[in-house]
Design a protein around this motif. Structure first.
Motif, PDB file in Angstrom:
ATOM      1  N   THR A   1       6.368 -32.908  65.409  1.00 36.01           N
ATOM      2  CA  THR A   1       5.974 -32.392  66.684  1.00 36.01           C
ATOM      3  C   THR A   1       6.842 -31.835  67.459  1.00 36.01           C
ATOM      4  O   THR A   1       6.394 -30.770  68.477  1.00 36.01           O
ATOM      5  CB  THR A   1       5.258 -33.668  67.305  1.00 36.01           C
ATOM      6  N   ARG A   2       8.100 -32.195  67.588  1.00 40.84           N
ATOM      7  CA  ARG A   2       8.968 -31.477  68.499  1.00 40.84           C
ATOM      8  C   ARG A   2       9.068 -29.858  68.022  1.00 40.84           C
ATOM      9  O   ARG A   2       9.656 -29.085  68.979  1.00 40.84           O
ATOM     10  CB  ARG A   2      10.580 -32.098  68.163  1.00 40.84           C
ATOM     11  N   TYR A   3       8.669 -29.441  67.003  1.00 40.97           N
ATOM     12  CA  TYR A   3       8.765 -28.038  66.642  1.00 40.97           C
ATOM     13  C   TYR A   3       7.329 -27.343  66.916  1.00 40.97           C
ATOM     14  O   TYR A   3       7.475 -25.925  66.322  1.00 40.97           O
ATOM     15  CB  TYR A   3       9.215 -27.985  65.188  1.00 40.97           C
ATOM     16  N   PHE A   4       6.858 -27.943  67.285  1.00 41.05           N
ATOM     17  CA  PHE A   4       5.254 -27.231  67.824  1.00 41.05           C
ATOM     18  C   PHE A   4       5.608 -26.401  68.503  1.00 41.05           C
ATOM     19  O   PHE A   4       6.042 -26.365  69.956  1.00 41.05           O
ATOM     20  CB  PHE A   4       4.479 -28.263  68.292  1.00 41.05           C
ATOM     21  N   LEU A   5       4.800 -25.048  68.328  1.00 42.36           N
ATOM     22  CA  LEU A   5       5.000 -23.801  69.126  1.00 42.36           C
ATOM     23  C   LEU A   5       3.618 -23.682  69.587  1.00 42.36           C
ATOM     24  O   LEU A   5       2.666 -23.552  68.740  1.00 42.36           O
ATOM     25  CB  LEU A   5       5.547 -22.571  68.164  1.00 42.36           C
TER      26      LEU A   5
ATOM     27  N   ASP B   1       8.149 -14.041  65.249  1.00 41.30           N
ATOM     28  CA  ASP B   1       9.478 -13.768  65.858  1.00 41.30           C
ATOM     29  C   ASP B   1       9.852 -15.105  67.089  1.00 41.30           C
ATOM     30  O   ASP B   1      10.899 -15.890  66.741  1.00 41.30           O
ATOM     31  CB  ASP B   1       9.532 -12.389  66.674  1.00 41.30           C
ATOM     32  N   ALA B   2       8.824 -15.406  67.766  1.00 35.46           N
ATOM     33  CA  ALA B   2       8.907 -16.598  68.666  1.00 35.46           C
ATOM     34  C   ALA B   2       9.122 -17.876  67.947  1.00 35.46           C
ATOM     35  O   ALA B   2       9.763 -18.604  68.217  1.00 35.46           O
ATOM     36  CB  ALA B   2       7.743 -16.481  69.837  1.00 35.46           C
ATOM     37  N   TYR B   3       8.293 -18.052  66.936  1.00 34.62           N
ATOM     38  CA  TYR B   3       8.321 -19.138  65.989  1.00 34.62           C
ATOM     39  C   TYR B   3       9.691 -19.363  65.541  1.00 34.62           C
ATOM     40  O   TYR B   3      10.048 -20.608  65.566  1.00 34.62           O
ATOM     41  CB  TYR B   3       7.328 -19.023  64.767  1.00 34.62           C
ATOM     42  N   LEU B   4      10.283 -18.428  64.859  1.00 32.49           N
ATOM     43  CA  LEU B   4      11.667 -18.557  64.247  1.00 32.49           C
ATOM     44  C   LEU B   4      12.550 -18.799  65.369  1.00 32.49           C
ATOM     45  O   LEU B   4      13.413 -19.898  65.044  1.00 32.49           O
ATOM     46  CB  LEU B   4      12.137 -17.194  63.576  1.00 32.49           C
ATOM     47  N   GLN B   5      12.505 -18.160  66.620  1.00 37.37           N
ATOM     48  CA  GLN B   5      13.541 -18.524  67.538  1.00 37.37           C
ATOM     49  C   GLN B   5      13.328 -19.900  68.138  1.00 37.37           C
ATOM     50  O   GLN B   5      14.255 -20.738  68.291  1.00 37.37           O
ATOM     51  CB  GLN B   5      13.314 -17.469  68.572  1.00 37.37           C
ATOM     52  N   HIS B   6      11.886 -20.204  68.387  1.00 37.26           N
ATOM     53  CA  HIS B   6      11.647 -21.620  68.690  1.00 37.26           C
ATOM     54  C   HIS B   6      12.241 -22.727  67.829  1.00 37.26           C
ATOM     55  O   HIS B   6      13.014 -23.730  68.382  1.00 37.26           O
ATOM     56  CB  HIS B   6      10.264 -21.957  69.064  1.00 37.26           C
ATOM     57  N   ARG B   7      12.196 -22.738  66.682  1.00 37.10           N
ATOM     58  CA  ARG B   7      12.597 -23.627  65.514  1.00 37.10           C
ATOM     59  C   ARG B   7      14.249 -23.811  65.484  1.00 37.10           C
ATOM     60  O   ARG B   7      14.732 -24.630  65.468  1.00 37.10           O
ATOM     61  CB  ARG B   7      12.038 -23.330  64.290  1.00 37.10           C
ATOM     62  N   LEU B   8      14.821 -22.701  65.516  1.00 35.88           N
ATOM     63  CA  LEU B   8      16.060 -22.490  65.638  1.00 35.88           C
ATOM     64  C   LEU B   8      16.639 -23.182  66.908  1.00 35.88           C
ATOM     65  O   LEU B   8      17.646 -23.983  66.807  1.00 35.88           O
ATOM     66  CB  LEU B   8      16.493 -21.181  65.434  1.00 35.88           C
ATOM     67  N   ALA B   9      16.051 -22.785  67.881  1.00 35.16           N
ATOM     68  CA  ALA B   9      16.542 -23.765  69.257  1.00 35.16           C
ATOM     69  C   ALA B   9      16.468 -25.123  69.038  1.00 35.16           C
ATOM     70  O   ALA B   9      17.425 -25.735  69.560  1.00 35.16           O
ATOM     71  CB  ALA B   9      15.715 -22.657  70.470  1.00 35.16           C
TER      72      ALA B   9
END
Length: 279
Positions: free
Chosen positions: A19-23, A198-206
């Motif tokens: 759940t921490r990776y939920f965008l 794009d936002a999904y990839l950046q969010h998970r990386l962060a």
């Protein structure tokens, strides 16, 4: 493997729902808000559908984590149950002994007494069913009987169904029309467009600890978005493989070439047709 090379604390594209990776993509954020509002308003049946890999299980877990303390939850991840199995599984989740689950009248009476006591103690009960499209028709009918349990002023149990589009087809059967009529709120999870990918990839990386600049080049993002058709599970698979490809070459950025390698190694992704286009 590539974690320290890219400055990551953990794998950013694991397939395990976290759940921490939920965008909060538009349809997913709207679905979560709908669920929380509907449950707060004591609406009986709620349905969330979406294609394979669109994040239903992750949303399901996030919902369970965000429900207030005065809500008791029962979670059924495997709904391939007989009606007796459904009553027994619900009783187990609620900590209730149900010695005669095969007798529908007695099982429902025992569950009703327990739910009335639970309501008297100031709690509400929510039954959450994942992969609901796998539930047998007779068990869905038993589920409808559960929603008959109510007092003069409130439902004693609320039900949230998470399922693939096959659930919609199943509920369209004439024999299940009474159940379908009880679904007061429903929503469908959408896939992600290119900007959301794009936002999904950046969010998970962060979330995984990356604090550098742009890791996935725009060309790589476009290919991953197109070949995954915006499906989060496929995005995870392709992004993971692209990271492996870049790491193997000692590259600090994920380029279009790395994305192509990942795509060609993934049968479920939309493949290049060899002529510069896509199949």
């Amino acid at each position: 493997m590539y974690l320290s090379f890219f400055g990551l604390n953990e794998a950013p594209f694991s397939l395990t729902p976290n759940t921490r990776y939920f965008l909060r993509a538009e349809s997913h954020a709207q679905a979560l808000e709908l669920l929380l509002v509907a449950l707060r308003e004591q609406e009986g049946f709620i349905k969330v559908s979406g294609e394979v890999g669109t994040g239903k299980t992750l949303l399901c877990r996030l919902l369970l984590n965000q429900l207030p303390e005065e809500v008791k939850t029962a979670y059924l991840p495997n709904p391939q149950l007989t009606p007796t199995g459904l009553f027994q599984a619900l009783a187990d989740e609620l900590g209730l002994s149900l010695p005669d689950a095969e007798n529908t009248h007695r099982a429902l009476s025992a569950l009703q007494r327990h739910l009335i006591d639970t309501a008297a103690d100031g709690y509400s009960v929510v039954l959450v069913i994942d992969e609901a499209q796998a539930m047998p028709e007779e068990t869905l009918e038993a589920l409808r009987l559960l929603t008959n349990l109510e007092t003069e002023s409130r439902k004693l149990i609320q039900v949230v169904l998470f399922g693939q589009p096959e659930l919609d087809v199943l509920l369209d059967q004439d024999s299940l029309r009474q159940l379908k009529q009880r679904i007061t709120f429903q929503c469908r999870l959408s896939t992600l467009d290119r900007a959301a990918v794009d936002a999904y990839l950046q969010h998970r990386l962060a979330q995984a600890g990356f604090n550098g600049g742009r890791l996935f080049r725009p060309g790589a993002v476009r290919l991953i978005a197109k070949s995954s058709r915006g499906t989060p599970r496929l995005i995870n698979i392709l992004a993971h493989k692209a990271l492996i490809a870049a790491y193997g070459q000692g590259a600090r950025e994920i380029t279009r070439s790395h994305a192509k390698q990942a795509i060609r190694d993934t049968d479920s992704a939309r493949q290049p047709n060899g002529l510069g286009g896509w199949a």
